[in-house]
Design an enzyme around this catalytic site. Structure first.
Site, PDB file in Angstrom:
ATOM      1  N   LYS A   1       0.850  -1.192   0.000  1.00  0.00           N
ATOM      2  CA  LYS A   1       0.000   0.000   0.000  1.00  0.00           C
ATOM      3  C   LYS A   1       0.878   1.230   0.000  1.00  0.00           C
ATOM      4  O   LYS A   1       1.782   1.371   0.829  1.00  0.00           O
ATOM      5  CB  LYS A   1      -0.901   0.007   1.245  1.00  0.00           C
ATOM      6  CG  LYS A   1      -1.949   1.109   1.219  1.00  0.00           C
ATOM      7  CD  LYS A   1      -3.133   0.693   0.408  1.00  0.00           C
ATOM      8  CE  LYS A   1      -4.063   1.863   0.101  1.00  0.00           C
ATOM      9  NZ  LYS A   1      -3.555   2.730  -0.984  1.00  0.00           N
TER      10      LYS A   1
ATOM     11  N   LYS B   1       5.437   1.827  -3.041  1.00  0.00           N
ATOM     12  CA  LYS B   1       5.355   3.186  -3.592  1.00  0.00           C
ATOM     13  C   LYS B   1       5.625   3.102  -5.085  1.00  0.00           C
ATOM     14  O   LYS B   1       6.208   2.127  -5.582  1.00  0.00           O
ATOM     15  CB  LYS B   1       6.375   4.098  -2.928  1.00  0.00           C
ATOM     16  CG  LYS B   1       5.990   5.574  -2.962  1.00  0.00           C
ATOM     17  CD  LYS B   1       4.890   5.901  -1.959  1.00  0.00           C
ATOM     18  CE  LYS B   1       4.560   7.397  -1.969  1.00  0.00           C
ATOM     19  NZ  LYS B   1       3.579   7.738  -0.936  1.00  0.00           N
TER      20      LYS B   1
ATOM     21  N   ASP C   1      -0.464  10.645  -4.747  1.00  0.00           N
ATOM     22  CA  ASP C   1       0.633  11.341  -4.070  1.00  0.00           C
ATOM     23  C   ASP C   1       0.793  12.651  -4.828  1.00  0.00           C
ATOM     24  O   ASP C   1      -0.149  13.094  -5.506  1.00  0.00           O
ATOM     25  CB  ASP C   1       1.917  10.490  -4.100  1.00  0.00           C
ATOM     26  CG  ASP C   1       2.990  11.002  -3.134  1.00  0.00           C
ATOM     27  OD1 ASP C   1       2.913  10.639  -1.949  1.00  0.00           O
ATOM     28  OD2 ASP C   1       3.889  11.753  -3.559  1.00  0.00           O
TER      29      ASP C   1
END
Length: 450
Positions: free
Chosen positions: A89, A125, A165
């Site tokens: 995640k 990520k 993000d």
């Protein structure tokens, strides 16, 4: 500790020229020394060596066609770092600065941040060196579709669940989700940060900023203080900064400065948050436009910043919230904050303070809220979105906010309790690092050599 030093040196050899990754690793490993001395099992099971190496590293070409019909090429990444606690995640970042080092530092930090939430999620990520700024909606859509055409085979609701993000908001998530759904012919909860119209969670956009302020609230309460009437410096002007400022106002504090890549805005009377939202979220403008409405505010262009740091940390205030990007607050900035009376620094961005800045703040007994604890509200709410998707339910804004408050309180208490356990009371950075590491490491040991 020789073991930690040797691990870092070996990392530099196996992953050359990844400065940000080294920085993140050094900050965490150096704080683990008391745990490793107390519990030799982590060394016996080679947990450090295993944790420093991602379980999977994906790099891929992303080709797309711009509005002029020219083929463009970008590089995409997904680092699936650790799945001991659950599916990978972590967000996707679209920005020209994205490279392997940036993605790996973010992914490494994500392991511990996710562990601190207490929720069943691992760390990962990703992103690409694509810049959405200045691109048309059509160009962004085509890039997102091309990106997902490669990524889709590596993700899934129980495998790897990306989120947004920097450079990746609801629009980009929508384009990527649409392409995923087209390819696999399923409506999976494979991405979080979705629109609330089709599977997104209430409060997801606000969660990182709100959670950061909730964490600050707990820090101050333990110091017999409150947020009431505190003057605050909040770097950035994206979602994290905006909703940090919003929650600060709700809890009685007053943000007096914020920033963007072009400069810093200071308004002693208090930032006009409605105007900031209009400039940044509606117009996609620059902060200098604020002066057209408020001539009593001050604006410093980034070209005029001090040579040794950022202008925003040069103002007198009670609290500082670095919410922009990595390494935005250095040792000289920290010294300025100390001279100007700042009582606490709470990290809203990922690794916004340099290691030397953190050391100075802790040495001077300034309250410090580390990012992996203080900004975990975003990923925590992403997991709440996953839970809603899997159960085909939708929770109200109030329900999500209550869960977020509980999670941030639990994170704070866990970091505080662990710091005290290792004779470092008030060192929440050490407490958060050890608490997150221990949870992941124990899970890795229980699952055998994998």
């Amino acid at each position: 500790m020789t073991y930690i030093h040797d691990s870092i040196e070996q990392l530099r050899k196996s992953s050359p020229a990844q400065t940000e990754f080294y920085q993140a690793v050094e900050e965490i490993l150096e704080s683990l020394a008391p745990l490793l001395e107390k519990n030799p099992k982590y060394r016996q099971h080679s947990i450090i060596e295993r944790m420093l190496e991602p379980e999977r590293q994906l790099m891929f070409r992303v080709t797309w066609v711009d509005d002029d019909g020219k083929v463009q090429v970008n590089k995409g990444y997904r680092i699936e770092f650790n799945s001991a606690l659950g599916p990978y995640k972590g967000g996707l970042r679209f920005h020209p600065s994205v490279n392997a080092s940036i993605v790996k530092f973010l992914g490494f930090e994500q392991i511990f941040k996710n562990a601190l939430t207490g929720l069943p999620i691992g760390g990962g990520k990703g992103g690409a060196n694509f810049d959405p700024k200045g691109k048309s909606d059509g160009e962004i859509m085509r890039f997102c579709q091309a990106f997902m055409t490669e990524l889709y085979r590596h993700i899934g609701p129980n495998t790897d669940v990306p989120a947004g993000d920097i450079g990746v908001g609801t629009r980009e998530i929508g384009y990527m989700f649409g392409q995923y759904k087209r390819i696999v012919n399923r409506f999976d909860g494979v991405l979080t940060g979705k629109s609330t119209l089709w599977g997104g969670s209430a409060l997801r956009v606000e969660a990182t900023g709100y959670g950061c302020v909730y964490f600050a609230q707990h820090m101050l309460e333990d110091a017999d203080d409150t947020l009431e009437d505190k003057k605050c410096l909040v770097s950035g002007s994206g979602n994290v900064a905006i909703y940090t400022m919003e929650k600060l106002y709700e809890l009685g504090a007053k943000p007096i400065a914020c920033s963007d890549s072009s400069g810093t805005l200071y308004h002693q009377a208090g930032i006009d948050l409605d105007l900031i939202k209009e400039i940044k979220q509606v117009r996609s403008g620059r902060l200098r436009e604020y002066l057209e409405t408020h001539d009593d505010a001050e604006y410093t262009a980034s070209d005029d910043y001090p040579e040794d740091g950022q202008q925003i940390w040069r103002y007198s205030a009670d609290l500082a919230f670095p919410c922009a990007t990595q390494n935005e607050l250095n040792e000289q900035d920290a010294q300025c904050l100390l001279e100007n009376g700042v009582k606490a620094v709470i990290e809203g961005a990922n690794m916004p303070c340099t290691n030397k800045a953190i050391d100075l703040l802790l040495e001077q007994q300034v309250l410090f809220g580390p990012a992996k604890a203080a900004n975990a509200g975003g990923v925590a709410t992403s997991q709440l979105e996953m839970a809603q998707n899997s159960s085909m339910t939708r929770w109200s804004r109030e329900e999500v906010d209550e869960k977020l408050k509980d999670i941030m309180q639990r994170i704070y208490q866990d970091a505080k309790r662990t710091a005290e356990e290792f004779d470092a009371p008030k060192n929440l950075a050490l407490g958060a690092n050890i608490a997150g590491f221990r949870r992941v490491a124990d899970a890795m040991i229980a699952q055998g050599v994998v």
